[in-house]
Design an enzyme around this catalytic site. Structure first.
Site, PDB file in Angstrom:
ATOM      1  N   LYS A   1      53.982  52.657   7.959  1.00 55.34           N
ATOM      2  CA  LYS A   1      52.875  53.501   8.428  1.00 55.34           C
ATOM      3  C   LYS A   1      52.869  53.597   9.954  1.00 55.34           C
ATOM      4  O   LYS A   1      52.546  54.650  10.529  1.00 55.34           O
ATOM      5  CB  LYS A   1      51.546  52.941   7.935  1.00 55.34           C
ATOM      6  CG  LYS A   1      50.305  53.746   8.343  1.00 55.34           C
ATOM      7  CD  LYS A   1      50.393  55.192   7.872  1.00 55.34           C
ATOM      8  CE  LYS A   1      49.061  55.926   7.900  1.00 55.34           C
ATOM      9  NZ  LYS A   1      48.285  55.813   9.115  1.00 55.34           N
TER      10      LYS A   1
ATOM     11  N   GLU B   1      54.188  61.202  13.914  1.00 53.06           N
ATOM     12  CA  GLU B   1      53.066  62.138  13.982  1.00 53.06           C
ATOM     13  C   GLU B   1      52.714  62.462  15.430  1.00 53.06           C
ATOM     14  O   GLU B   1      52.439  63.623  15.769  1.00 53.06           O
ATOM     15  CB  GLU B   1      51.866  61.524  13.261  1.00 53.06           C
ATOM     16  CG  GLU B   1      50.614  62.379  13.249  1.00 53.06           C
ATOM     17  CD  GLU B   1      49.457  61.654  12.602  1.00 53.06           C
ATOM     18  OE1 GLU B   1      48.337  61.735  13.155  1.00 53.06           O
ATOM     19  OE2 GLU B   1      49.664  61.000  11.566  1.00 53.06           O
TER      20      GLU B   1
END
Length: 300
Positions: free
Chosen positions: A170, A177
């Protein structure tokens, strides 16, 4: 099926509702937010009541900010749990902290899963992407819940590896991102700046959503923002939540170049005013070389 959830922020509340709509009995606790108005969801007043309402080998999900909130909650849960119970950290904890917690809890007979969760506020309706770290037995216990939470019950979740692997995945996901968001923002800024070409930037963003190689959920969000057309009302300050910093540090430690992610992180720092000192110094140096220092136009 029953599960406990601690933390009813946007992510925790969405996960609770999605599980409840899938037929799971959900017992929730939050220091501020009380019971959710949803069938199959019951709110309780403290951690002790949450543990008392769950039977058998309990599964307790933490949807809390990384750091002290997770540490304190796990510490408070320890005397209330029993051997065989599973604690699932669905926040954005640092993967090394997750490795440490998993080892400490295993020595007390407890299972621990570090769950990287992506999907945000849209996860309730669309499902989440789950990246899980932990022992095979821990994942086996959590799998029925993962399948209900995931955007796709087969492909929307993954046992990434041992403790720490879920939060590591993550962390890298969020670093990527950062870079993608930065690239989209810079590209649309360039389009808007060439005003003489009269490009309808919102319509172009919408066009790119259909068949373009840059189509993505982030582009979908960007197109919606451009359609609203209220950017002038937004302060140009971009927060960083920690994952980008950890990703950049990991790049340095491993010796694996990550210039796009690191540059995106630096740009966020700059937006927060952390470049102001250097910029003022540069302006004064330029002035001493015969240029002109710009007058201060904002406080600080």
């Amino acid at each position: 099926m029953e599960i406990g959830i601690v933390g009813l922020g946007r992510m925790g509340a969405g996960m609770a509702r999605r599980l409840a709509r899938g037929g799971v009995r959900v017992i929730c606790y939050d220091q501020v937010q009380k019971a959710l108005d949803e069938t199959n969801i019951d709110g309780v007043e403290n951690l002790a009541a949450l543990c008392a309402r769950l039977g058998g080998e309990r599964v307790i999900v933490l949807s809390l900010p990384a750091g002290d909130a997770v540490e304190d909650t796990i510490r408070n849960l320890l005397p209330l749990t029993s051997s065989g119970d599973t604690i699932v950290d669905c926040g954005n904890s640092y993967y090394r902290d997750s490795m440490r917690r998993a080892l400490a809890l295993s020595q007390q007979g407890l299972r621990y899963i570090d769950a990287g969760v992506s999907g945000g506020i849209h996860g309730l309706e669309n499902g989440y992407c789950l990246m899980l770290g932990g022992t095979p037995k821990s994942i086996e216990i959590f799998e029925p819940f993962a399948r209900l939470l995931a955007a796709d019950p087969e492909r929307g979740w993954l046992h990434c590896g041992p403790a720490g692997a879920g939060h590591y995945a993550k962390m890298i996901h969020n670093g990527i991102e950062y870079g993608m968001m930065q690239s989209l923002a810079e590209g649309f800024a360039l389009l808007a700046a060439r005003s003489e070409l009269d490009i309808d930037v919102p319509r172009l963003a919408e066009t790119w959503r259909h068949g373009s190689v840059v189509r993505s959920w982030l582009l979908d969000l960007c197109a919606g923002i451009l359609q609203d057309g209220n950017l002038q009302e937004i302060a140009p300050v971009v927060a960083d939540s920690g994952e980008g910093r950890w990703t950049a540090l990991e790049s340095i430690e491993l010796g694996v170049p990550a210039p796009a992610i690191t540059a995106a992180l630096m740009n966020r720092f700059s937006s927060q005013g952390r470049s102001d000192y250097a910029r003022r110094l540069l302006a004064m140096m330029r002035a001493r070389f015969g240029g002109h220092a710009t007058e201060k136009t904002r406080p600080g």
